[in-house]
Design a protein around this motif. Structure first.
Motif, PDB file in Angstrom:
ATOM      1  N   ASP A 218      -5.034 -42.833   6.833  1.00  0.00           N
ATOM      2  CA  ASP A 218      -4.986 -41.449   7.312  1.00  0.00           C
ATOM      3  C   ASP A 218      -4.239 -40.547   6.340  1.00  0.00           C
ATOM      4  N   ALA A 219      -3.101 -41.031   5.844  1.00  0.00           N
ATOM      5  CA  ALA A 219      -2.266 -40.223   4.943  1.00  0.00           C
ATOM      6  C   ALA A 219      -3.006 -39.920   3.640  1.00  0.00           C
ATOM      7  N   ASP A 220      -3.862 -40.858   3.208  1.00  0.00           N
ATOM      8  CA  ASP A 220      -4.636 -40.614   1.987  1.00  0.00           C
ATOM      9  C   ASP A 220      -5.586 -39.432   2.182  1.00  0.00           C
ATOM     10  N   LEU A 221      -6.248 -39.377   3.333  1.00  0.00           N
ATOM     11  CA  LEU A 221      -7.185 -38.276   3.580  1.00  0.00           C
ATOM     12  C   LEU A 221      -6.453 -36.944   3.582  1.00  0.00           C
ATOM     13  N   LYS A 222      -5.277 -36.935   4.217  1.00  0.00           N
ATOM     14  CA  LYS A 222      -4.502 -35.686   4.276  1.00  0.00           C
ATOM     15  C   LYS A 222      -4.132 -35.237   2.863  1.00  0.00           C
ATOM     16  N   TYR A 223      -3.744 -36.186   2.038  1.00  0.00           N
ATOM     17  CA  TYR A 223      -3.364 -35.867   0.653  1.00  0.00           C
ATOM     18  C   TYR A 223      -4.578 -35.387  -0.146  1.00  0.00           C
ATOM     19  N   CYS A 224      -5.702 -36.087   0.008  1.00  0.00           N
ATOM     20  CA  CYS A 224      -6.907 -35.756  -0.773  1.00  0.00           C
ATOM     21  C   CYS A 224      -7.480 -34.395  -0.398  1.00  0.00           C
ATOM     22  N   ALA A 225      -7.108 -33.876   0.762  1.00  0.00           N
ATOM     23  CA  ALA A 225      -7.667 -32.602   1.241  1.00  0.00           C
ATOM     24  C   ALA A 225      -6.873 -31.392   0.748  1.00  0.00           C
ATOM     25  N   GLN A 226      -5.758 -31.642   0.045  1.00  0.00           N
ATOM     26  CA  GLN A 226      -4.861 -30.547  -0.333  1.00  0.00           C
ATOM     27  C   GLN A 226      -5.406 -29.789  -1.549  1.00  0.00           C
ATOM     28  N   LEU A 227      -6.129 -28.725  -1.293  1.00  0.00           N
ATOM     29  CA  LEU A 227      -6.816 -27.971  -2.338  1.00  0.00           C
ATOM     30  C   LEU A 227      -5.832 -27.372  -3.351  1.00  0.00           C
ATOM     31  N   ASP A 228      -6.118 -27.578  -4.644  1.00  0.00           N
ATOM     32  CA  ASP A 228      -5.357 -26.938  -5.735  1.00  0.00           C
ATOM     33  C   ASP A 228      -3.876 -27.317  -5.739  1.00  0.00           C
ATOM     34  N   SER A 229      -3.542 -28.506  -5.341  1.00  0.00           N
ATOM     35  CA  SER A 229      -2.129 -28.917  -5.255  1.00  0.00           C
ATOM     36  C   SER A 229      -1.603 -29.584  -6.515  1.00  0.00           C
ATOM     37  N   ILE A 230      -2.509 -29.936  -7.451  1.00  0.00           N
ATOM     38  CA  ILE A 230      -2.074 -30.616  -8.678  1.00  0.00           C
ATOM     39  C   ILE A 230      -2.678 -29.891  -9.888  1.00  0.00           C
ATOM     40  N   PRO A 231      -1.846 -29.293 -10.727  1.00  0.00           N
ATOM     41  CA  PRO A 231      -2.364 -28.490 -11.854  1.00  0.00           C
ATOM     42  C   PRO A 231      -2.619 -29.301 -13.114  1.00  0.00           C
ATOM     43  N   VAL A 232      -3.467 -30.322 -13.012  1.00  0.00           N
ATOM     44  CA  VAL A 232      -3.755 -31.132 -14.209  1.00  0.00           C
ATOM     45  C   VAL A 232      -5.259 -31.350 -14.345  1.00  0.00           C
ATOM     46  N   VAL A 233      -5.700 -31.589 -15.587  1.00  0.00           N
ATOM     47  CA  VAL A 233      -7.112 -31.865 -15.862  1.00  0.00           C
ATOM     48  C   VAL A 233      -7.224 -33.157 -16.662  1.00  0.00           C
ATOM     49  N   PRO A 234      -7.556 -34.283 -16.004  1.00  0.00           N
ATOM     50  CA  PRO A 234      -7.833 -35.517 -16.751  1.00  0.00           C
ATOM     51  C   PRO A 234      -9.048 -35.333 -17.656  1.00  0.00           C
ATOM     52  N   GLN A 235      -8.868 -35.619 -18.959  1.00  0.00           N
ATOM     53  CA  GLN A 235      -9.945 -35.424 -19.926  1.00  0.00           C
ATOM     54  C   GLN A 235     -10.231 -36.741 -20.645  1.00  0.00           C
ATOM     55  N   GLN A 236     -11.506 -36.981 -20.911  1.00  0.00           N
ATOM     56  CA  GLN A 236     -11.875 -38.205 -21.614  1.00  0.00           C
ATOM     57  C   GLN A 236     -11.565 -38.065 -23.107  1.00  0.00           C
ATOM     58  N   ARG A 237     -10.642 -38.880 -23.591  1.00  0.00           N
ATOM     59  CA  ARG A 237     -10.285 -38.859 -25.018  1.00  0.00           C
ATOM     60  C   ARG A 237     -11.224 -39.753 -25.817  1.00  0.00           C
ATOM     61  N   GLU A 238     -11.580 -40.845 -25.236  1.00  0.00           N
ATOM     62  CA  GLU A 238     -12.562 -41.790 -25.812  1.00  0.00           C
ATOM     63  C   GLU A 238     -13.302 -42.382 -24.619  1.00  0.00           C
ATOM     64  N   PRO A 239     -14.457 -42.991 -24.835  1.00  0.00           N
ATOM     65  CA  PRO A 239     -15.233 -43.461 -23.682  1.00  0.00           C
ATOM     66  C   PRO A 239     -14.395 -44.283 -22.702  1.00  0.00           C
ATOM     67  N   GLY A 240     -14.290 -43.788 -21.487  1.00  0.00           N
ATOM     68  CA  GLY A 240     -13.616 -44.527 -20.428  1.00  0.00           C
ATOM     69  C   GLY A 240     -12.119 -44.349 -20.364  1.00  0.00           C
ATOM     70  N   VAL A 241     -11.542 -43.570 -21.286  1.00  0.00           N
ATOM     71  CA  VAL A 241     -10.082 -43.381 -21.311  1.00  0.00           C
ATOM     72  C   VAL A 241      -9.761 -41.921 -21.021  1.00  0.00           C
ATOM     73  N   LEU A 242      -9.023 -41.720 -19.933  1.00  0.00           N
ATOM     74  CA  LEU A 242      -8.695 -40.351 -19.479  1.00  0.00           C
ATOM     75  C   LEU A 242      -7.211 -40.092 -19.684  1.00  0.00           C
ATOM     76  N   VAL A 243      -6.907 -38.925 -20.239  1.00  0.00           N
ATOM     77  CA  VAL A 243      -5.521 -38.521 -20.486  1.00  0.00           C
ATOM     78  C   VAL A 243      -5.394 -37.049 -20.121  1.00  0.00           C
TER      79      VAL A 243
END
Ligand code: MLT
Length: 246
Positions: A218-243
């Protein structure tokens, strides 16, 4: 002018052509977990569709600098350090470590588009950060790729695609009708416009949300629903690797 296509699952992504930027979405929970872990100081998230390949590659990494994240069917994979709950990704747990991750669907979506010139991951929690990233770069063709569930449609990934389109319209000042490039994009925007006042309720209605509720997340759903709460953009640096900063 950007053209935004929405694909509900990796299976629906066309074999021909490729976007200037692919935005991979798996709200419950892989892309929420990726954003959370990287914000908490993880060195990187490396994704695998195959569990054995994950084990082989991660074995070359010092165990003090790695975490094996395995989820199948919403449950933790036996023998792995953790499942796919974003709530486990605390700075004390993930700080300075590489997460070697395999999930039921989200990591397969990333594999499907990893050859794209640019790949980022989005969830409701980092929606605006991703929109700001897109507006700054203005890719001509954007694919928003949902993960779904074993080839089937997912409400949560589509509502996130709609959330991205809604914010592109307001942040960019361009009518969504000039951005949406397929029917799925138009429908995704309509779903967000209908559901945006109570995203948690939509996650509770979603089939995978119900599956996670049945597992006690239940707590995961509540967390996942929090719109715009984390100001980060995971980007693929190389195939399959996100930073965060490639
Ligand atoms: C997925 O890959 O489908 C999800 O991340 C599964 C989950 O974490 O519940």
């Amino acid at each position: 002018m950007s053209q935004v296509f929405v694909y509900h699952t990796p299976e629906l992504v066309p074999d021909a052509g490729r976007p200037d930027c692919a935005v991979v979405v798996d709200v419950l929970r892989a892309t929420t977990t990726m954003a959370t872990a990287l914000q908490a100081g993880a060195e990187a998230v490396q994704v695998f569709s195959d569990l054995q390949q994950l084990l082989d590659v991660s074995a070359t990494w010092p165990d003090s600098k790695r975490l094996r994240v395995g989820e199948r069917g919403g449950r933790v994979v036996e023998g792995f350090d953790m499942g796919n709950s974003p709530l486990d990704c605390t700075p004390a747990c993930v700080g300075g470590k590489r997460l070697f991750m395999s999930t039921t669907n989200g990591t397969r979506s990333l594999a499907r588009v990893q050859a794209s010139p640019a790949v980022v991951t989005a969830a409701l929690v980092n929606r605006q950060a991703v929109v700001d990233w897109l507006v700054a770069r203005r890719p001509a063709v954007i694919w928003i790729v949902g993960s779904g569930w074993e080839g089937s449609y997912s409400l949560e990934d589509t509502v996130c695609a709609g959330a991205i389109l809604a914010s592109l319209e307001t942040t960019w000042g361009i009518p969504a009708s000039e951005l949406t490039a397929n029917d799925e994009a138009v429908a995704a925007l309509a779903l967000f416009q209908q559901a945006h006042t109570n995203l948690l309720q939509l996650l509770h209605q979603a089939s995978h949300g119900r599956r996670l509720l049945g597992l006690g997340y239940d707590a995961d759903l509540k967390y996942c629903a929090q719109l715009d709460s984390i100001p980060v953009v995971p980007q693929q640096r190389e195939p399959g690797v996100l930073v965060l900063n490639p």
